[in-house]
Design a protein around this motif. Structure first.
Motif, PDB file in Angstrom:
ATOM      1  N   ASP A  14       0.799  -1.060  -0.060  1.00  0.00           N
ATOM      2  CA  ASP A  14       0.002  -0.037  -0.087  1.00  0.00           C
ATOM      3  C   ASP A  14       0.712   1.180   0.102  1.00  0.00           C
ATOM      4  O   ASP A  14       0.375   2.374  -0.150  1.00  0.00           O
ATOM      5  N   TYR A  15       2.323   1.145   0.080  1.00  0.00           N
ATOM      6  CA  TYR A  15       2.938   2.212   0.027  1.00  0.00           C
ATOM      7  C   TYR A  15       3.055   2.931  -1.370  1.00  0.00           C
ATOM      8  O   TYR A  15       3.277   2.352  -2.646  1.00  0.00           O
ATOM      9  N   GLY A  50       3.968  17.860  -3.243  1.00  0.00           N
ATOM     10  CA  GLY A  50       3.896  18.694  -4.493  1.00  0.00           C
ATOM     11  C   GLY A  50       2.682  18.565  -5.303  1.00  0.00           C
ATOM     12  O   GLY A  50       2.377  19.217  -6.163  1.00  0.00           O
ATOM     13  N   GLY A  51       1.762  17.677  -4.671  1.00  0.00           N
ATOM     14  CA  GLY A  51       0.571  17.331  -5.460  1.00  0.00           C
ATOM     15  C   GLY A  51       0.459  16.222  -6.571  1.00  0.00           C
ATOM     16  O   GLY A  51      -0.443  16.102  -7.319  1.00  0.00           O
ATOM     17  N   HIS A  52       1.697  15.641  -6.851  1.00  0.00           N
ATOM     18  CA  HIS A  52       1.896  14.840  -7.797  1.00  0.00           C
ATOM     19  C   HIS A  52       1.195  13.252  -7.209  1.00  0.00           C
ATOM     20  O   HIS A  52       1.144  12.831  -6.265  1.00  0.00           O
ATOM     21  N   ARG A  53       0.507  12.626  -8.257  1.00  0.00           N
ATOM     22  CA  ARG A  53      -0.132  11.097  -7.835  1.00  0.00           C
ATOM     23  C   ARG A  53       0.910  10.311  -7.857  1.00  0.00           C
ATOM     24  O   ARG A  53       2.039  10.223  -8.264  1.00  0.00           O
ATOM     25  N   ARG A  54       0.794   9.496  -6.733  1.00  0.00           N
ATOM     26  CA  ARG A  54       1.767   8.198  -6.309  1.00  0.00           C
ATOM     27  C   ARG A  54       0.896   7.075  -6.201  1.00  0.00           C
ATOM     28  O   ARG A  54      -0.307   7.143  -5.770  1.00  0.00           O
ATOM     29  N   TYR A  55       1.353   6.142  -6.970  1.00  0.00           N
ATOM     30  CA  TYR A  55       0.422   4.752  -6.842  1.00  0.00           C
ATOM     31  C   TYR A  55       1.264   3.659  -6.036  1.00  0.00           C
ATOM     32  O   TYR A  55       2.541   3.591  -6.111  1.00  0.00           O
ATOM     33  N   SER A  56       0.370   2.860  -5.463  1.00  0.00           N
ATOM     34  CA  SER A  56       1.168   1.623  -4.757  1.00  0.00           C
ATOM     35  C   SER A  56       0.788   0.620  -5.672  1.00  0.00           C
ATOM     36  O   SER A  56       0.308   0.527  -6.577  1.00  0.00           O
ATOM     37  N   ARG A  57       1.587  -0.815  -5.278  1.00  0.00           N
ATOM     38  CA  ARG A  57       1.693  -1.849  -6.023  1.00  0.00           C
ATOM     39  C   ARG A  57       0.361  -2.612  -6.076  1.00  0.00           C
ATOM     40  O   ARG A  57      -0.191  -2.970  -7.116  1.00  0.00           O
TER      41      ARG A  57
END
Length: 112
Positions: A14-15, A50-57
């Protein structure tokens, strides 16, 4: 968060370790596809400071399943709904199995 903390979290499904560009590259799709499944509420990426999207595995696995359906001609909204329903079914089956095991372990032995 220190560098050691970050490395320890990389094993966490979930990271949010992947940027949108990297996630799209890994899935062999476009950033627009990731935005579309976000708009369809299939996944909600976390946002960096900074508002950028980040996805988990975990999110990437869900996105990959949606892409598979879309690649076979399913409209994106329908693909997202199918993936959500598949996830709900899997969770319900897991809960039922837990209840079944609990019931079996507390049941009195059968008479022979």
């Amino acid at each position: 968060m220190t560098a050691d903390d970050t490395f320890g979290r990389l094993d966490d499904d979930d990271y949010p370790a992947y940027t949108m560009g990297r996630a799209a590259e890994m899935l062999g799709t476009t950033q627009g596809f990731l935005r579309a499944i976000g708009e369809a509420r299939l996944i909600t990426p976390l946002r960096s400071a900074g508002g950028h999207r980040r996805y988990s595995r975990y999110q990437l696995r869900i996105a990959a399943r949606a892409r598979e359906l879309v690649d076979h001609g399913t409209p994106i909204e329908a693909a997202c709904r199918i993936v959500i329903l598949e996830d709900q079914l899997e969770e319900a089956q897991r809960i039922n199995a837990e209840y079944r095991r609990a019931a079996e372990s507390s049941a009195p032995p059968a008479s022979a």
